[in-house]
Design a protein around this motif. Sequence first.
Motif, PDB file in Angstrom:
ATOM      1  N   ILE A 318       0.833  -1.199   0.000  1.00 58.35           N
ATOM      2  CA  ILE A 318       0.000   0.000   0.000  1.00 58.35           C
ATOM      3  C   ILE A 318       0.871   1.254   0.000  1.00 58.35           C
ATOM      4  O   ILE A 318       0.621   2.207  -0.730  1.00 58.35           O
ATOM      5  CB  ILE A 318      -0.951   0.000   1.217  1.00 58.35           C
ATOM      6  N   VAL A 366      -3.009  -7.183  -1.848  1.00 60.79           N
ATOM      7  CA  VAL A 366      -3.057  -6.865  -0.423  1.00 60.79           C
ATOM      8  C   VAL A 366      -4.095  -7.724   0.286  1.00 60.79           C
ATOM      9  O   VAL A 366      -3.856  -8.239   1.384  1.00 60.79           O
ATOM     10  CB  VAL A 366      -3.347  -5.363  -0.198  1.00 60.79           C
ATOM     11  N   LEU A 367      -5.236  -7.921  -0.381  1.00 59.27           N
ATOM     12  CA  LEU A 367      -6.272  -8.773   0.205  1.00 59.27           C
ATOM     13  C   LEU A 367      -5.739 -10.183   0.420  1.00 59.27           C
ATOM     14  O   LEU A 367      -5.933 -10.785   1.482  1.00 59.27           O
ATOM     15  CB  LEU A 367      -7.501  -8.805  -0.717  1.00 59.27           C
ATOM     16  N   ASN A 370      -3.506 -10.300   3.398  1.00 61.15           N
ATOM     17  CA  ASN A 370      -4.254 -10.188   4.650  1.00 61.15           C
ATOM     18  C   ASN A 370      -4.972 -11.488   4.983  1.00 61.15           C
ATOM     19  O   ASN A 370      -4.981 -11.927   6.129  1.00 61.15           O
ATOM     20  CB  ASN A 370      -5.277  -9.054   4.559  1.00 61.15           C
ATOM     21  N   LEU A 371      -5.576 -12.113   3.950  1.00 58.59           N
ATOM     22  CA  LEU A 371      -6.269 -13.385   4.184  1.00 58.59           C
ATOM     23  C   LEU A 371      -5.262 -14.452   4.607  1.00 58.59           C
ATOM     24  O   LEU A 371      -5.528 -15.253   5.507  1.00 58.59           O
ATOM     25  CB  LEU A 371      -7.003 -13.829   2.920  1.00 58.59           C
TER      26      LEU A 371
ATOM     27  N   ARG B 132     -17.731 -14.985  10.630  1.00 61.63           N
ATOM     28  CA  ARG B 132     -16.814 -15.264   9.534  1.00 61.63           C
ATOM     29  C   ARG B 132     -16.996 -14.279   8.390  1.00 61.63           C
ATOM     30  O   ARG B 132     -16.039 -13.706   7.891  1.00 61.63           O
ATOM     31  CB  ARG B 132     -17.011 -16.696   9.029  1.00 61.63           C
ATOM     32  N   VAL B 136     -14.246 -11.417   7.154  1.00 61.14           N
ATOM     33  CA  VAL B 136     -13.680 -11.327   5.804  1.00 61.14           C
ATOM     34  C   VAL B 136     -13.972  -9.954   5.210  1.00 61.14           C
ATOM     35  O   VAL B 136     -13.118  -9.338   4.573  1.00 61.14           O
ATOM     36  CB  VAL B 136     -14.226 -12.456   4.910  1.00 61.14           C
ATOM     37  N   ILE B 139     -11.554  -7.527   6.670  1.00 60.77           N
ATOM     38  CA  ILE B 139     -10.231  -7.702   6.063  1.00 60.77           C
ATOM     39  C   ILE B 139     -10.211  -7.056   4.685  1.00 60.77           C
ATOM     40  O   ILE B 139      -9.267  -6.350   4.326  1.00 60.77           O
ATOM     41  CB  ILE B 139      -9.872  -9.201   5.944  1.00 60.77           C
ATOM     42  N   THR B 142      -9.823  -3.265   4.951  1.00 51.50           N
ATOM     43  CA  THR B 142      -8.485  -2.801   5.312  1.00 51.50           C
ATOM     44  C   THR B 142      -7.485  -3.055   4.195  1.00 51.50           C
ATOM     45  O   THR B 142      -6.430  -2.445   4.176  1.00 51.50           O
ATOM     46  CB  THR B 142      -7.940  -3.495   6.573  1.00 51.50           C
ATOM     47  N   ALA B 143      -7.798  -3.984   3.293  1.00 50.29           N
ATOM     48  CA  ALA B 143      -6.857  -4.294   2.218  1.00 50.29           C
ATOM     49  C   ALA B 143      -7.027  -3.361   1.033  1.00 50.29           C
ATOM     50  O   ALA B 143      -6.270  -3.443   0.085  1.00 50.29           O
ATOM     51  CB  ALA B 143      -7.034  -5.741   1.770  1.00 50.29           C
ATOM     52  N   ARG B 195     -12.203  -4.956  13.536  1.00 50.25           N
ATOM     53  CA  ARG B 195     -11.463  -6.154  13.940  1.00 50.25           C
ATOM     54  C   ARG B 195     -10.998  -6.065  15.384  1.00 50.25           C
ATOM     55  O   ARG B 195     -11.003  -7.046  16.123  1.00 50.25           O
ATOM     56  CB  ARG B 195     -10.267  -6.359  13.012  1.00 50.25           C
TER      57      ARG B 195
END
Lengths: 383, 311
Positions: A318, A366-367, A370-371, B132, B136, B139, B142-143, B195
């Motif tokens: 980022i 980025v996702l 993070n996952l 869940r 997700v 997440i 934030t991504a 989160r």
Amino acid sequence: MEPLGFFEIWAGVIVRFWPVWLGLAVIMGSSAVFKRRLGLYGRLYDSNVGMIGLGIVLFWILTAIFPEIIATFDPIEQFASIKRKPPGTIETSAGIPAYFGGDNLGRDLFSRMVHGSQFVLTVAPAATLVAYMVGISLGLPAGYFGRMMDAVLTFIANLVLAFPVILLFYLLVTPGVRETAIPNVMSGVFFAFPIVFFVLLFYSRYATRPQLLAVLLAATGLIGAWLYAGLVFDSDPFGLIRLEPNELNIFAAVVFASSPGVFRIVRGLTMDIKTRDYVAAAQTRGERAWYIMLWEILPNARGPLIVDACLRIGYTTILLGTLGFFGLGLAPESPDWGSMINQTRGFIRIAPTIVLPQTVALATLVLGLNLLADGLREQSLKD
Amino acid sequence: MLAFIARRLGVMLATMLALTFVVFTLVNLEPNLRKLALEQNNNRMTSEQVESWLEANGYRRPLVVRYGEWLGNTVTGELGYSTRFRKPVADILPERLGYTGILAFWVMITMVPSALVVGVLAGMREGSKTDRSLSVLSIATTATPEYVSGILFTVIFASWLGLLKGVAKAGDVTFVNFTLPVMTMSLYGMGYIARMTRASMAEVMTSQYIRTARLKGLSFRAIVVKHALRNALIAPFTVIMLQFPWLLTGVVIVEKLFNYKGFGWVLVEAADNNDIDLLLACSIVSVAVVIITQLISDIGYAYLNPRIRVK
């Protein structure tokens, strides 16, 4: 020629990515078969979230390894016939479709996106790695010894953390700074940490075995000096490793921005782990402080550190995008995603799809990271 | 408590001094000064003339002396003159800060409650389907940095649907004008707060007193609302306060993206145009925002959490 339709575009894109699919199938297939023997990495295949994250990250890593095979055009060559054209337009001279259309200067967006992965996926992990070396080398003693050393280092770390990132970049990644010695001094300091780290690592463990120690230290010294010469002084004798002056600048700024965060987490973990029984046992055995820190505490802190590293690579991605978005540091023709976003976003009204490939690419990477971090955390908590 | 605050204030002042000195040094690097001299004189100068101009305008005195002088001026409210806007800095900043304040207010007002709701809903039944999917979702937010989500929203809502405006005029608080920048910023920050709230809520839900409440036969709603929430919201408080520094970076990106002429836009203009006085003033403001929010979060955390206060 007729432009391609929606399904033809995606079919073409999926076919172009064949090395990636092949690589994914080989890596994930063989890992899934042997997952019981692969420790934490193998257990990722038990978690859906972690597996999806891993898949996305591997997808981009493989793309960054084979950009020449995947891309259809040269990433910086300009073609008048696809300038600001929608996806699927055929480039007339070569007769090849520009799957995602052309950018504001007539460069193929698909090829630029594919080539752009290389910059992000080399700089972000490398900068995170160096930041980790810095953070670990300083955070371990700060957490272990405490007192003055901790107070001073924590103050400095908070200082850097209080600096608004964007301001830091505007002050550090400018052409003006490049004329001074600041980037070289900063990277000189940062790149010294990995060498210090490995010397301490080997010395603290093998001090009683001089022959092995000599070999390890010589290897560290040689590789370290080679990388150091190439990266900091731009004088690699073999000419293999070099960074453009602006890249060095970016690298130093990114490491500078992320090492205090690593310092904080390492320090916190050290303060927690040093109260454990096995540390007390090592102290009673009379082990030296650096041995305890590097060979007792650090391996036991690896779980949270691996999770944090994944998140941090994403965050660095980022940051690199932010730099490109503000047009800082990178060469204008460079196909990195941030710069592409910056250059094309003015043309949304003419061709709305012009910004999509690079934005979606950055967000998915980025996702994925993070996952992956989330999956790793979930699996490492199951112990 | 007073000693605690005094110590924090001391550290804060030291941080402030150190940071402003670093900024001052970096802004006054040799290449920047030369550029300034050339810009002020229409780029027609030999290097001797540059040198004498710098000498005549006092840029050749020792850095520490000039820092001291600048510090003295700043404390008395004399912020210097902006070469970019051709106005005193003190005339530019308050207006721009006001615009950014309005933006930040709406971001906070939309982001914090929705993030807390999402976090509490996800954390009250850890591991459930709701948990869940909400995790997700957070997440994913934030991504997606602002320069990605902002552009995607502009493409969708402004270019394709034509509902909202792709540029935001400063000070014009209307739905059409303000939704995109506010939505872009609050969505990116939301995931993080959600989160943290979720983690805090999940931890509280496993604690002894919640089990007691459940064994007493209280309804799930009463347990969550009356017993769990209050303790679960302490940790997110710090996170929310620490969002302000992040908000600053976000503001710069979003204001550039939507051409909203607030504080962030001024900062970019100052940095791009080598406007030394304005850039220094902007740095002071941003560093002060960061440090003051840290102070408030420290004190507030100690105030909310008796276990820390006693120590």
